[in-house]
Each structure stands twice: as structure tokens, then as C-alpha cells.
Write a protein that holds these residues in place. Structure first.
Motif, short mmCIF file in Angstrom:
data_model
loop_
_atom_site.label_atom_id
_atom_site.label_comp_id
_atom_site.label_asym_id
_atom_site.label_seq_id
_atom_site.Cartn_x
_atom_site.Cartn_y
_atom_site.Cartn_z
N PHE A 1 0.81 -1.22 0.00
CA PHE A 1 0.00 0.00 0.00
C PHE A 1 0.85 1.27 0.00
CE2 PHE A 1 -3.02 -3.22 1.51
CZ PHE A 1 -3.98 -3.06 0.52
N ASP A 2 2.08 1.16 0.56
CA ASP A 2 3.02 2.29 0.46
C ASP A 2 3.22 2.70 -0.98
OD1 ASP A 2 3.56 2.83 3.03
OD2 ASP A 2 5.56 1.93 3.10
N ASP A 3 3.41 1.66 -1.79
CA ASP A 3 3.63 1.91 -3.23
C ASP A 3 2.41 2.54 -3.87
OD1 ASP A 3 6.13 0.90 -3.04
OD2 ASP A 3 5.64 -1.09 -3.84
N LEU A 4 1.26 2.22 -3.31
CA LEU A 4 0.02 2.72 -3.95
C LEU A 4 -0.33 4.16 -3.54
CD1 LEU A 4 -2.31 -0.44 -3.80
CD2 LEU A 4 -0.93 0.36 -5.71
N ILE A 5 0.25 4.59 -2.41
CA ILE A 5 -0.11 5.95 -1.92
C ILE A 5 0.14 7.01 -3.01
CG2 ILE A 5 0.47 7.78 -0.25
CD1 ILE A 5 1.00 5.61 1.82
N GLN A 6 1.33 6.95 -3.58
CA GLN A 6 1.68 7.97 -4.58
C GLN A 6 0.71 7.95 -5.77
OE1 GLN A 6 4.20 10.29 -4.09
NE2 GLN A 6 3.15 11.23 -5.83
N GLY A 7 0.45 6.75 -6.26
CA GLY A 7 -0.48 6.63 -7.39
C GLY A 7 -1.88 7.09 -7.03
N PHE A 8 -2.25 6.82 -5.76
CA PHE A 8 -3.58 7.22 -5.29
C PHE A 8 -3.72 8.75 -5.29
CE2 PHE A 8 -6.58 8.29 -1.88
CZ PHE A 8 -7.72 7.65 -2.34
N ILE A 9 -2.67 9.39 -4.75
CA ILE A 9 -2.68 10.87 -4.72
C ILE A 9 -2.79 11.44 -6.13
CG2 ILE A 9 -1.20 12.88 -4.25
CD1 ILE A 9 -0.12 11.32 -1.82
N ASP A 10 -2.08 10.81 -7.04
CA ASP A 10 -2.02 11.36 -8.40
C ASP A 10 -3.14 10.84 -9.30
OD1 ASP A 10 0.27 12.87 -7.84
OD2 ASP A 10 1.60 11.17 -8.22
N GLY A 11 -3.99 10.03 -8.74
CA GLY A 11 -5.10 9.50 -9.55
C GLY A 11 -4.63 8.58 -10.66
N GLU A 12 -3.55 7.86 -10.38
CA GLU A 12 -2.96 7.03 -11.43
C GLU A 12 -3.14 5.52 -11.14
OE1 GLU A 12 -1.02 7.67 -14.26
OE2 GLU A 12 -1.04 9.86 -14.21
N LEU A 13 -3.97 5.20 -10.16
CA LEU A 13 -4.19 3.77 -9.88
C LEU A 13 -5.29 3.23 -10.79
CD1 LEU A 13 -4.16 3.56 -5.95
CD2 LEU A 13 -2.27 3.17 -7.55
N ASN A 14 -5.15 1.95 -11.13
CA ASN A 14 -6.27 1.35 -11.86
C ASN A 14 -7.40 1.09 -10.85
OD1 ASN A 14 -5.82 -1.18 -10.56
ND2 ASN A 14 -4.21 -1.64 -12.07
N SER A 15 -8.54 0.83 -11.36
CA SER A 15 -9.73 0.77 -10.48
C SER A 15 -9.60 -0.32 -9.40
CB SER A 15 -10.99 0.54 -11.31
OG SER A 15 -10.83 -0.60 -12.11
N GLU A 16 -8.93 -1.39 -9.76
CA GLU A 16 -8.77 -2.49 -8.80
C GLU A 16 -7.88 -2.08 -7.63
OE1 GLU A 16 -6.77 -6.86 -8.89
OE2 GLU A 16 -7.73 -6.21 -10.77
N ASP A 17 -6.71 -1.47 -7.96
CA ASP A 17 -5.79 -1.01 -6.91
C ASP A 17 -6.42 0.10 -6.08
OD1 ASP A 17 -3.82 -2.79 -7.53
OD2 ASP A 17 -2.65 -1.40 -8.78
N GLU A 18 -7.15 0.93 -6.73
CA GLU A 18 -7.76 2.06 -6.03
C GLU A 18 -8.77 1.55 -4.99
OE1 GLU A 18 -9.20 5.20 -8.59
OE2 GLU A 18 -10.36 6.03 -6.93
#
Lengths: 171, 249
Positions: free
Chosen positions: B6-23
Motif C-alpha cells: 500500500f506504500d507503493d500505492l499511496i503515490q499513485g492514489f494521490i495522483d489518480g494514477e491507480l487502476n480501479s482495482e488497486d484504487e
């Protein structure tokens, strides 16, 4: 003058009109010097015009011009770095330290943040500006900087952490 | 281990760059993870600071015109080498003519005489055809001796060489005086250097000095103005000298 040349001139004029304000803003935010930004912006378009014939169009004009602008800014900063005594390259890239609550409550002057951004190592500064000033998505940044998307994400992550540490050291 | 993902996903989450599954997964995780909530908060705060630090500065109005002037409106001066070649050729021709003009004018050439053997013709009488060339100039040479008060004369008629404006010059020397045409220079070759020579030119006596050389060079330009197209020249002193007459041309 041939029709092709006329068309080329018209196209380029359009590019200049459309992108000058954006390129100017980006350069200013990276350099922080209004006069230097004017010259650098002009340099960028002169370089673009000189290479316009060889622009193949496999990247968008936007990406192409930004790449030229970034290179010009890096070149400029390298020249400036020789006379610069402050370097924050030694600041360790770690997770944000200290008490996050305290940190969040502090009111940080945007001038200080701006100065800290400009003091960031080039790779972090560029990526933060392209993402948060210019609002580019990862794919565009990857094209502009010619790096993989994963690297864009990790550099953003590290850039933010480094900036956070730098701000905390200054407040 | 669970948090690292989830650490790795924080950045993508902030930037709206996660795919729907990860989000979706990240949002679920965030509900129960204080640490990730805090990390997200800090990051969002820093991102907000970055965005606030953006300076919205406009370029000066003239910049676009300046850029256009230095790019698409820039005039490239192309050198037309044909014109350069024509210009260079014209200059060379001009210099050639100027050079030729100076060589052929009455510019002193006596400085060359030291290196040159003058063809001396001993003349005791009329020598009409003894014309030789030196440096491309027509030249007549007369050697005159004056002994015991008796003078021998030489009369030489010079034909017109190539140059225009000169028909004929008659030299009558020394009894009636030497006649030197306008375009003639006079060279007197003395026995010794640094001699003074007294000449009677058109009735006026003038003293010339040869300085270090035994050659006295008198340009026709330095002679008095002509009245009838000729100079009358007589050597007064010394009593022995060779006289060479030059015709420029």
C-alpha cells in the motif's frame, strides 16, 4: 516561398503563441529569475525552430517543446551550479521524519516551499514541476523525460519525501 | 509486508494514477490503517504546498513577437558567391590598372638603377636610333665630354613609344641646350657619388645633388612648366657626365 514553407511558418507561429505562456511559467518556476526566463524561453523556441524540419511528429509538439525546454533549463542550471555553493544533494532521501502532526499544523510560507523546490536535485524538481505545476499525467512525463512510468512514480514519491525533509529543516 | 504494497500505492492514489482495482483495494485498506492514513495526509499536505508554490507568472507581451522575430521572421543572409567573385575580380582588375599606372607614371625609378647596368652609348655626334629599354621604358643615353672648353653635342630624336600624348622629343645638347620633352625624366650618371650638378634648364640655372648615389634622377614633373612643349637643358657643371633620358611608357 513554397507553400510547404509558408505552412510550416504558420504552424510554428501557432505553436509559439500557444506554448510560450506555458513554457515561460514552467521555466520561471524552475529557475525563479524573470529576466533569465525570458531569454531561456526564447532559446527554447529558437532551438525548436532550428529543429522544426527534423521534428518527426512521433511525439506530440507539446512533449517535444517541453523536452527542449527541460534540456535548456538543465543546461542553464548546470552553468549556474558552478557558482552555487549550496547543495542539497547530501540530504538523505528517506521517509518523512519527525512528528507528522506538528508538521501538518505548521503554516508553511509558499516562498519557502518555492525555494526548497528550486534547491531540490534536478530529477526530483523536474518531476514535481511536471506533475504538480504542469498537471501532466505519468505517461506524458515518462515521454518527456524518456523514463519508464514506474520511475516517474518512484521519483515523485522520493521527491515529495525529500522536499518534506527539506521544508522541515528550514522551518 | 502488507503495508509495503500500500506504500507503493499511496503515490499513485494521490495522483489518480491507480487502476480501479488497486484504487478500490487501497481505499479499503486505508479505512483500517492509521499509518497509511497518516502517510497519505503528510503527502497530500506536501503536494498541496507544492501546488501553492506555483507562481502563475505571465510572459511579457513582447516576448511572443521577439520569439517570432528570432525564428520564422529571421532573415538569413545568404552569400551569393557569384557576386563575391565578380567583386573580387573587379577589385583585382582595378588594382592591376592602378599598379600599371603607377609603374608607368613618372614615379622615380632611379632606385632600381643601382642594380641595373645601364646601357651606355658613347655618343659623339648624332645618334638617332640608340634607343634601348630599361624596365620597359624607352631610353636614350648620351655621354658628353667637355674638354678644354670645347663641347660636343648630341642630338637624338626619340620616336614615340607606346604611350600616347607624346609625339617627339628633340634633344639638342649641349650647344643649344638639351630639349627634354614633357614626359621625359632625366638621369645623369656621375663619375662619383654625391656630386652636385648644375643645370641650365630653360635658361634658369639649378643645382641638383645626387646624394649617396652616382645617379642623379630628375623627374620631368620637377622641371618648370613648359611653354612650348620642350625643355632646354644644359649641363653647366661638372664638365663630365653621362646623361640618360627616359621616356616613361
Amino acid at each position: 516561398m513554397g507553400n510547404e514553407k509558408k505552412m510550416q511558418k504558420r504552424n510554428f507561429e501557432q505553436i509559439v503563441k500557444e506554448y510560450t505562456p506555458r513554457i515561460f511559467k514552467m521555466i520561471y518556476n524552475m529557475v525563479g529569475d524573470y529576466e533569465a526566463t525570458k531569454d531561456l524561453t526564447q532559446d527554447v523556441f529558437v532551438k525548436a525552430w532550428n529543429g522544426f524540419d527534423s521534428f518527426r511528429g512521433d511525439a506530440s509538439v507539446y512533449t517535444w517543446i517541453y523536452r527542449i525546454a527541460l534540456n535548456r533549463v538543465f543546461e542553464y542550471k548546470k552553468g549556474r551550479a558552478r557558482i552555487k555553493t549550496i547543495s542539497i544533494d547530501d540530504i538523505p532521501v528517506t521517509e518523512t521524519k519527525g512528528d507528522p502532526e506538528r508538521y501538518l499544523l505548521l503554516k508553511v510560507d509558499s516562498e519557502l516551499v518555492k525555494r526548497c523546490i528550486q534547491e531540490l536535485p534536478e530529477k526530483y524538481q523536474t518531476i514535481l514541476i511536471l506533475r504538480y505545476f504542469e498537471d501532466n499525467d505519468y505517461a506524458t512525463i515518462a515521454k518527456m523525460m524518456e523514463i519508464p512510468i514506474g520511475t516517474v512514480r518512484s521519483r515523485l514519491h522520493r521527491g515529495i519525501s525529500t522536499l518534506g525533509n527539506l521544508i522541515r529543516e528550514k522551518i | 509486508m502488507k503495508n509495503n504494497r500500500f506504500d507503493d500505492l499511496i503515490q499513485g492514489f494521490i495522483d489518480g494514477e491507480l487502476n480501479s482495482e488497486d484504487e478500490k483495494a487501497f481505499k479499503e485498506h486505508l479505512k483500517s490503517c492509521k499509518e497509511c492514513q497518516q502517510k497519505l495526509q503528510v503527502k497530500e499536505k506536501i503536494v498541496a504546498l507544492i501546488k501553492d508554490a506555483k507562481v502563475d507568472v505571465d510572459p511579457p507581451k513582447e516576448l511572443i513577437n521577439r520569439i517570432i522575430a528570432s525564428t520564422i521572421e529571421r532573415k538569413i543572409i545568404k552569400i551569393n558567391w557569384r557576386y563575391v567573385a565578380i567583386g573580387a575580380a573587379a577589385t583585382l582588375i582595378l588594382f592591376f590598372f592602378l599598379f600599371t599606372y603607377f609603374i608607368n607614371s613618372s614615379t622615380p625609378i632611379a632606385r632600381d638603377y643601382q642594380k641595373t647596368r645601364l646601357p651606355v652609348v658613347k655618343s659623339h655626334g648624332i645618334k638617332d636610333k640608340e634607343i634601348t629599354e630599361l624596365h620597359g621604358k624607352k631610353m636614350g643615353v648620351a655621354e658628353v665630354e667637355k674638354e678644354h672648353g670645347k663641347q660636343e653635342g648630341v642630338t637624338t630624336v626619340y620616336k614615340k613609344p607606346k604611350k600616347a600624348f607624346f609625339e617627339e622629343t628633340r634633344l639638342v645638347f649641349p650647344e643649344e641646350g638639351s630639349v627634354v620633352g614633357k614626359e621625359f625624366d632625366v638621369v645623369i650618371i656621375l663619375k662619383e657619388p654625391s656630386q652636385k650638378v648644375e643645370l641650365n634648364i630653360d635658361g634658369e640655372k639649378r643645382i641638383f645633388e645626387s646624394r649617396d648615389s652616382n645617379i642623379l634622377y630628375i623627374e620631368s614633373d620637377s622641371l618648370p612648366a613648359l611653354e612650348n612643349g620642350f625643355h632646354y637643358l644644359t649641363v653647366v657643371e661638372p664638365t663630365y657626365q653621362k646623361i640618360t633620358f627616359f621616356k616613361e611608357g
